[in-house]
Design a protein around this motif. Sequence first.
Motif, PDB file in Angstrom:
ATOM      1  N   THR A   1       0.852  -1.184   0.000  1.00  0.00           N
ATOM      2  CA  THR A   1       0.000   0.000   0.000  1.00  0.00           C
ATOM      3  C   THR A   1       0.887   1.233   0.000  1.00  0.00           C
ATOM      4  O   THR A   1       1.874   1.293   0.732  1.00  0.00           O
ATOM      5  CB  THR A   1      -0.910   0.007   1.245  1.00  0.00           C
ATOM      6  N   LEU A   2       0.528   2.209  -0.839  1.00  0.00           N
ATOM      7  CA  LEU A   2       1.262   3.462  -0.927  1.00  0.00           C
ATOM      8  C   LEU A   2       0.363   4.592  -0.455  1.00  0.00           C
ATOM      9  O   LEU A   2      -0.830   4.599  -0.771  1.00  0.00           O
ATOM     10  CB  LEU A   2       1.669   3.745  -2.371  1.00  0.00           C
ATOM     11  N   GLY A   3       0.911   5.537   0.284  1.00  0.00           N
ATOM     12  CA  GLY A   3       0.112   6.666   0.731  1.00  0.00           C
ATOM     13  C   GLY A   3       0.818   7.509   1.757  1.00  0.00           C
ATOM     14  O   GLY A   3       2.034   7.458   1.909  1.00  0.00           O
ATOM     15  N   ARG A   4       0.025   8.292   2.472  1.00  0.00           N
ATOM     16  CA  ARG A   4       0.532   9.207   3.486  1.00  0.00           C
ATOM     17  C   ARG A   4       0.795   8.496   4.811  1.00  0.00           C
ATOM     18  O   ARG A   4       1.472   9.025   5.689  1.00  0.00           O
ATOM     19  CB  ARG A   4      -0.484  10.336   3.668  1.00  0.00           C
ATOM     20  N   SER A   5       0.261   7.292   4.958  1.00  0.00           N
ATOM     21  CA  SER A   5       0.411   6.535   6.199  1.00  0.00           C
ATOM     22  C   SER A   5       1.878   6.239   6.471  1.00  0.00           C
ATOM     23  O   SER A   5       2.663   6.009   5.555  1.00  0.00           O
ATOM     24  CB  SER A   5      -0.371   5.229   6.121  1.00  0.00           C
ATOM     25  N   THR A   6       2.234   6.229   7.744  1.00  0.00           N
ATOM     26  CA  THR A   6       3.608   5.900   8.138  1.00  0.00           C
ATOM     27  C   THR A   6       3.695   4.526   8.797  1.00  0.00           C
ATOM     28  O   THR A   6       4.699   4.205   9.414  1.00  0.00           O
ATOM     29  CB  THR A   6       4.159   6.972   9.101  1.00  0.00           C
TER      30      THR A   6
ATOM     31  N   SER B   1      -3.941  10.363  -0.095  1.00  0.00           N
ATOM     32  CA  SER B   1      -4.700   9.701   0.969  1.00  0.00           C
ATOM     33  C   SER B   1      -3.758   8.874   1.838  1.00  0.00           C
ATOM     34  O   SER B   1      -2.659   8.512   1.411  1.00  0.00           O
ATOM     35  CB  SER B   1      -5.761   8.778   0.366  1.00  0.00           C
ATOM     36  N   LYS B   2      -4.197   8.526   3.050  1.00  0.00           N
ATOM     37  CA  LYS B   2      -3.388   7.659   3.908  1.00  0.00           C
ATOM     38  C   LYS B   2      -3.099   6.339   3.208  1.00  0.00           C
ATOM     39  O   LYS B   2      -2.014   5.794   3.298  1.00  0.00           O
ATOM     40  CB  LYS B   2      -4.081   7.420   5.242  1.00  0.00           C
ATOM     41  N   GLN B   3      -4.094   5.824   2.516  1.00  0.00           N
ATOM     42  CA  GLN B   3      -3.934   4.634   1.667  1.00  0.00           C
ATOM     43  C   GLN B   3      -4.428   5.041   0.279  1.00  0.00           C
ATOM     44  O   GLN B   3      -5.624   5.085   0.024  1.00  0.00           O
ATOM     45  CB  GLN B   3      -4.728   3.460   2.218  1.00  0.00           C
ATOM     46  N   HIS B   4      -3.504   5.350  -0.613  1.00  0.00           N
ATOM     47  CA  HIS B   4      -3.872   5.951  -1.892  1.00  0.00           C
ATOM     48  C   HIS B   4      -3.795   4.983  -3.071  1.00  0.00           C
ATOM     49  O   HIS B   4      -4.562   5.100  -4.017  1.00  0.00           O
ATOM     50  CB  HIS B   4      -2.986   7.165  -2.164  1.00  0.00           C
ATOM     51  N   ALA B   5      -2.870   4.046  -3.033  1.00  0.00           N
ATOM     52  CA  ALA B   5      -2.714   3.097  -4.139  1.00  0.00           C
ATOM     53  C   ALA B   5      -2.193   1.768  -3.605  1.00  0.00           C
ATOM     54  O   ALA B   5      -1.618   1.700  -2.522  1.00  0.00           O
ATOM     55  CB  ALA B   5      -1.750   3.653  -5.188  1.00  0.00           C
TER      56      ALA B   5
ATOM     57  N   CYS C   1      -5.627   2.513  -7.994  1.00  0.00           N
ATOM     58  CA  CYS C   1      -5.944   3.667  -7.167  1.00  0.00           C
ATOM     59  C   CYS C   1      -6.998   3.261  -6.150  1.00  0.00           C
ATOM     60  O   CYS C   1      -8.034   2.694  -6.514  1.00  0.00           O
ATOM     61  CB  CYS C   1      -6.452   4.808  -8.040  1.00  0.00           C
ATOM     62  N   ILE C   2      -6.753   3.538  -4.869  1.00  0.00           N
ATOM     63  CA  ILE C   2      -7.750   3.256  -3.832  1.00  0.00           C
ATOM     64  C   ILE C   2      -8.070   4.525  -3.032  1.00  0.00           C
ATOM     65  O   ILE C   2      -8.861   4.484  -2.102  1.00  0.00           O
ATOM     66  CB  ILE C   2      -7.301   2.115  -2.891  1.00  0.00           C
ATOM     67  N   GLY C   3      -7.461   5.648  -3.416  1.00  0.00           N
ATOM     68  CA  GLY C   3      -7.688   6.923  -2.730  1.00  0.00           C
ATOM     69  C   GLY C   3      -8.756   7.744  -3.423  1.00  0.00           C
ATOM     70  O   GLY C   3      -9.243   7.391  -4.500  1.00  0.00           O
ATOM     71  N   LYS C   4      -9.115   8.878  -2.823  1.00  0.00           N
ATOM     72  CA  LYS C   4     -10.177   9.698  -3.403  1.00  0.00           C
ATOM     73  C   LYS C   4      -9.695  10.507  -4.603  1.00  0.00           C
ATOM     74  O   LYS C   4     -10.480  10.822  -5.484  1.00  0.00           O
ATOM     75  CB  LYS C   4     -10.807  10.616  -2.354  1.00  0.00           C
TER      76      LYS C   4
END
Length: 107
Positions: free
Chosen positions: A23-28, A42-46, A61-64
């Motif tokens: 999962t790629l995104g803003r989440s750490t 998004s926290k979980q974007h792709a 893509c799984i983000g908004k």
Amino acid sequence: MEPAYAKLKGPKFEGYVRSLKATLGRSTSKDSIHLGKDKVISKQHAEIEWDPYLKKFTIKCIGKNPIRVARKKLDKDDLAFPLENKTPVRIGNCCFYFLLPKEDTLA
């Protein structure tokens, strides 16, 4: 260094795909590839996932907000896009190439 299936490399970003689904995104979180703090991410974007039928990794893509893969815009409702070596990807302001490891050549 821990082995990886692929490298994500850009001018301001470097990450590694270390499992068959990432999962790629803003989440750490440790299970996510952190793309930065950009609020359009998004926290979980792709998701990058191995497709056993195509025998390739794909990205979805799984983000908004949409993502761009090889200059194609992908929204949340679009099918996963197959990734080739050196495929360009843009998620928010994070740009990178999907890079596969070099194959060993036998002499």
